[in-house]
Design a protein around this motif. Structure first.
Motif, PDB file in Angstrom:
ATOM      1  N   GLU A 173      62.006  30.508   3.391  1.00 29.60           N
ATOM      2  CA  GLU A 173      62.904  29.374   3.640  1.00 29.60           C
ATOM      3  C   GLU A 173      62.717  28.818   5.045  1.00 29.60           C
ATOM      4  O   GLU A 173      62.947  27.636   5.280  1.00 29.60           O
ATOM      5  CB  GLU A 173      64.363  29.795   3.466  1.00 29.60           C
ATOM      6  N   HIS A 174      62.303  29.683   5.983  1.00 27.40           N
ATOM      7  CA  HIS A 174      62.103  29.260   7.371  1.00 27.40           C
ATOM      8  C   HIS A 174      60.637  28.989   7.689  1.00 27.40           C
ATOM      9  O   HIS A 174      60.277  28.809   8.852  1.00 27.40           O
ATOM     10  CB  HIS A 174      62.668  30.309   8.326  1.00 27.40           C
ATOM     11  N   GLY A 175      59.781  28.989   6.666  1.00 22.76           N
ATOM     12  CA  GLY A 175      58.393  28.582   6.854  1.00 22.76           C
ATOM     13  C   GLY A 175      57.479  29.638   7.461  1.00 22.76           C
ATOM     14  O   GLY A 175      56.537  29.293   8.168  1.00 22.76           O
ATOM     15  N   ILE A 176      57.747  30.887   7.209  1.00 23.03           N
ATOM     16  CA  ILE A 176      56.874  31.956   7.700  1.00 23.03           C
ATOM     17  C   ILE A 176      56.742  33.000   6.604  1.00 23.03           C
ATOM     18  O   ILE A 176      57.656  33.193   5.811  1.00 23.03           O
ATOM     19  CB  ILE A 176      57.422  32.572   9.021  1.00 23.03           C
ATOM     20  N   ARG A 177      55.586  33.631   6.552  1.00 23.14           N
ATOM     21  CA  ARG A 177      55.364  34.652   5.536  1.00 23.14           C
ATOM     22  C   ARG A 177      55.979  35.970   5.976  1.00 23.14           C
ATOM     23  O   ARG A 177      56.128  36.240   7.166  1.00 23.14           O
ATOM     24  CB  ARG A 177      53.876  34.849   5.302  1.00 23.14           C
ATOM     25  N   TYR A 178      56.278  36.815   4.988  1.00 24.02           N
ATOM     26  CA  TYR A 178      56.893  38.120   5.272  1.00 24.02           C
ATOM     27  C   TYR A 178      56.022  38.967   6.191  1.00 24.02           C
ATOM     28  O   TYR A 178      56.495  39.529   7.170  1.00 24.02           O
ATOM     29  CB  TYR A 178      57.144  38.863   3.956  1.00 24.02           C
ATOM     30  N   SER A 179      54.728  39.041   5.880  1.00 18.38           N
ATOM     31  CA  SER A 179      53.840  39.900   6.665  1.00 18.38           C
ATOM     32  C   SER A 179      53.743  39.418   8.106  1.00 18.38           C
ATOM     33  O   SER A 179      53.769  40.221   9.047  1.00 18.38           O
ATOM     34  CB  SER A 179      52.456  39.958   6.037  1.00 18.38           C
ATOM     35  N   ARG A 180      53.657  38.100   8.300  1.00 16.95           N
ATOM     36  CA  ARG A 180      53.597  37.538   9.650  1.00 16.95           C
ATOM     37  C   ARG A 180      54.908  37.787  10.388  1.00 16.95           C
ATOM     38  O   ARG A 180      54.921  38.108  11.577  1.00 16.95           O
ATOM     39  CB  ARG A 180      53.317  36.038   9.585  1.00 16.95           C
ATOM     40  N   LEU A 181      56.016  37.614   9.680  1.00 17.21           N
ATOM     41  CA  LEU A 181      57.328  37.843  10.294  1.00 17.21           C
ATOM     42  C   LEU A 181      57.434  39.273  10.802  1.00 17.21           C
ATOM     43  O   LEU A 181      57.783  39.503  11.963  1.00 17.21           O
ATOM     44  CB  LEU A 181      58.441  37.557   9.283  1.00 17.21           C
ATOM     45  N   MET A 182      57.100  40.231   9.952  1.00 16.25           N
ATOM     46  CA  MET A 182      57.247  41.637  10.334  1.00 16.25           C
ATOM     47  C   MET A 182      56.298  42.012  11.467  1.00 16.25           C
ATOM     48  O   MET A 182      56.696  42.694  12.422  1.00 16.25           O
ATOM     49  CB  MET A 182      57.018  42.545   9.120  1.00 16.25           C
ATOM     50  N   SER A 183      55.048  41.566  11.390  1.00 15.79           N
ATOM     51  CA  SER A 183      54.094  41.946  12.441  1.00 15.79           C
ATOM     52  C   SER A 183      54.475  41.314  13.779  1.00 15.79           C
ATOM     53  O   SER A 183      54.377  41.959  14.829  1.00 15.79           O
ATOM     54  CB  SER A 183      52.677  41.561  12.049  1.00 15.79           C
ATOM     55  N   ASN A 184      54.951  40.072  13.752  1.00 14.77           N
ATOM     56  CA  ASN A 184      55.331  39.417  15.008  1.00 14.77           C
ATOM     57  C   ASN A 184      56.628  39.974  15.576  1.00 14.77           C
ATOM     58  O   ASN A 184      56.792  40.010  16.789  1.00 14.77           O
ATOM     59  CB  ASN A 184      55.424  37.909  14.814  1.00 14.77           C
ATOM     60  N   LEU A 185      57.540  40.424  14.721  1.00 13.94           N
ATOM     61  CA  LEU A 185      58.742  41.081  15.241  1.00 13.94           C
ATOM     62  C   LEU A 185      58.389  42.396  15.918  1.00 13.94           C
ATOM     63  O   LEU A 185      58.964  42.751  16.945  1.00 13.94           O
ATOM     64  CB  LEU A 185      59.754  41.308  14.114  1.00 13.94           C
ATOM     65  N   VAL A 186      57.424  43.119  15.355  1.00 15.46           N
ATOM     66  CA  VAL A 186      56.984  44.370  15.984  1.00 15.46           C
ATOM     67  C   VAL A 186      56.331  44.077  17.324  1.00 15.46           C
ATOM     68  O   VAL A 186      56.572  44.776  18.316  1.00 15.46           O
ATOM     69  CB  VAL A 186      56.019  45.131  15.049  1.00 15.46           C
ATOM     70  N   LYS A 187      55.516  43.016  17.378  1.00 13.92           N
ATOM     71  CA  LYS A 187      54.856  42.652  18.635  1.00 13.92           C
ATOM     72  C   LYS A 187      55.857  42.206  19.689  1.00 13.92           C
ATOM     73  O   LYS A 187      55.608  42.346  20.879  1.00 13.92           O
ATOM     74  CB  LYS A 187      53.839  41.547  18.387  1.00 13.92           C
ATOM     75  N   CYS A 188      56.999  41.660  19.250  1.00 17.83           N
ATOM     76  CA  CYS A 188      58.058  41.247  20.181  1.00 17.83           C
ATOM     77  C   CYS A 188      58.983  42.401  20.550  1.00 17.83           C
ATOM     78  O   CYS A 188      59.995  42.195  21.211  1.00 17.83           O
ATOM     79  CB  CYS A 188      58.886  40.126  19.568  1.00 17.83           C
ATOM     80  N   SER A 189      58.684  43.583  20.079  1.00 19.60           N
ATOM     81  CA  SER A 189      59.480  44.794  20.340  1.00 19.60           C
ATOM     82  C   SER A 189      60.889  44.690  19.771  1.00 19.60           C
ATOM     83  O   SER A 189      61.846  45.181  20.367  1.00 19.60           O
ATOM     84  CB  SER A 189      59.534  45.120  21.827  1.00 19.60           C
ATOM     85  N   ILE A 190      61.017  44.048  18.631  1.00 21.40           N
ATOM     86  CA  ILE A 190      62.307  43.986  17.934  1.00 21.40           C
ATOM     87  C   ILE A 190      62.290  45.095  16.893  1.00 21.40           C
ATOM     88  O   ILE A 190      61.492  45.067  15.958  1.00 21.40           O
ATOM     89  CB  ILE A 190      62.528  42.610  17.291  1.00 21.40           C
ATOM     90  N   GLN A 191      63.158  46.059  17.065  1.00 23.99           N
ATOM     91  CA  GLN A 191      63.121  47.248  16.222  1.00 23.99           C
ATOM     92  C   GLN A 191      64.238  47.227  15.181  1.00 23.99           C
ATOM     93  O   GLN A 191      65.067  48.132  15.126  1.00 23.99           O
ATOM     94  CB  GLN A 191      63.205  48.506  17.077  1.00 23.99           C
ATOM     95  N   LEU A 192      64.244  46.196  14.368  1.00 21.08           N
ATOM     96  CA  LEU A 192      65.207  46.118  13.264  1.00 21.08           C
ATOM     97  C   LEU A 192      64.493  46.543  11.991  1.00 21.08           C
ATOM     98  O   LEU A 192      63.415  46.037  11.683  1.00 21.08           O
ATOM     99  CB  LEU A 192      65.743  44.696  13.116  1.00 21.08           C
ATOM    100  N   ASN A 193      65.119  47.440  11.243  1.00 23.82           N
ATOM    101  CA  ASN A 193      64.477  47.879  10.002  1.00 23.82           C
ATOM    102  C   ASN A 193      64.730  46.866   8.888  1.00 23.82           C
ATOM    103  O   ASN A 193      65.477  45.902   9.041  1.00 23.82           O
ATOM    104  CB  ASN A 193      64.929  49.287   9.615  1.00 23.82           C
ATOM    105  N   ARG A 194      64.107  47.112   7.747  1.00 18.22           N
ATOM    106  CA  ARG A 194      64.181  46.161   6.643  1.00 18.22           C
ATOM    107  C   ARG A 194      65.594  46.047   6.074  1.00 18.22           C
ATOM    108  O   ARG A 194      65.990  44.983   5.623  1.00 18.22           O
ATOM    109  CB  ARG A 194      63.184  46.564   5.558  1.00 18.22           C
ATOM    110  N   LYS A 195      66.336  47.120   6.096  1.00 17.97           N
ATOM    111  CA  LYS A 195      67.713  47.079   5.589  1.00 17.97           C
ATOM    112  C   LYS A 195      68.550  46.116   6.426  1.00 17.97           C
ATOM    113  O   LYS A 195      69.258  45.254   5.895  1.00 17.97           O
ATOM    114  CB  LYS A 195      68.321  48.489   5.636  1.00 17.97           C
ATOM    115  N   VAL A 196      68.465  46.244   7.742  1.00 21.14           N
ATOM    116  CA  VAL A 196      69.248  45.392   8.636  1.00 21.14           C
ATOM    117  C   VAL A 196      68.779  43.941   8.530  1.00 21.14           C
ATOM    118  O   VAL A 196      69.601  43.018   8.508  1.00 21.14           O
ATOM    119  CB  VAL A 196      69.150  45.914  10.087  1.00 21.14           C
TER     120      VAL A 196
END
Length: 189
Positions: A76-99
């Motif tokens: 809905e926000h124009g980004i793929r799941y895999s890109r979202l997760m990998s970029n959040l990890v690179k940004c040091s955002i440690q939110l799990n999938r449940k949250v």
């Protein structure tokens, strides 16, 4: 006036306790599985095996559900799941999938902020990939034998900032065109 064991109905006391445990496990089962001991033992054993297996399956199923929810919200926000997760990890955002899935459902503005952050990180990573390498990170294989190493002032192998911005805008327009093409195909189907 003591009773012998053979006269006690139902056998020894530990046998009665064992049977009571089995019947407690099979309480509410259908048919004779709840009150016929030989059938109840097998039904209880099978139920315990299914319980063991399904406690592990529940974890897998929940993870799949969280990933589906995040994927839908990310698209809905124009980004793929895999890109979202990998970029959040690179940004040091440690939110799990449940949250993240809970944020996508109950806090869409917070999830949108995370998606925008991931997009910015992706754009920054692309610009960094398009920029020329530093002197310390220069590819040694591109230099021919006998030629001197190019210094930072030599611009023969590098791009200007305007060329980088131009190539990045070309990349963004390609992305939007492919995204809009996907959307039109999805709506026509």
């Amino acid at each position: 006036l003591t009773c012998s064991r053979s006269m006690v109905r139902g056998g020894p006391a530990n046998r009665a306790v064992k049977r009571a445990k089995i019947f407690a496990l099979t309480k509410g089962f259908r048919g004779r599985a709840k009150n016929c001991y030989s059938i109840a033992v097998r039904a209880a054993h099978r139920a315990l095996q299914y319980g063991y297996r399904d406690r592990r399956m529940k974890k897998r199923d929940m993870r799949r559900l969280w990933i589906q929810r995040i994927n839908f919200a990310a698209s809905e926000h124009g980004i793929r799941y895999s890109r979202l997760m990998s970029n959040l990890v690179k940004c040091s955002i440690q939110l799990n999938r449940k949250v993240l899935s809970e944020l996508a459902i109950h806090e869409p503005k917070s999830f949108k902020a995370l998606a925008e952050l991931a997009k910015e990180r992706q754009a920054a990573g692309l610009l960094a990939a398009l920029r020329p390498k530093d002197q310390g990170q220069r590819d040694m294989g591109s230099r021919k034998r006998g030629q001197p190493d190019m210094g930072p002032g030599d611009q023969s192998d590098t791009c200007s900032e305007t060329e980088l911005e131009h190539s990045f805008t070309l990349y963004q327009t390609r992305q939007t065109l492919t995204d809009s093409g996907r959307r039109t195909r999805e709506t026509s189907v």
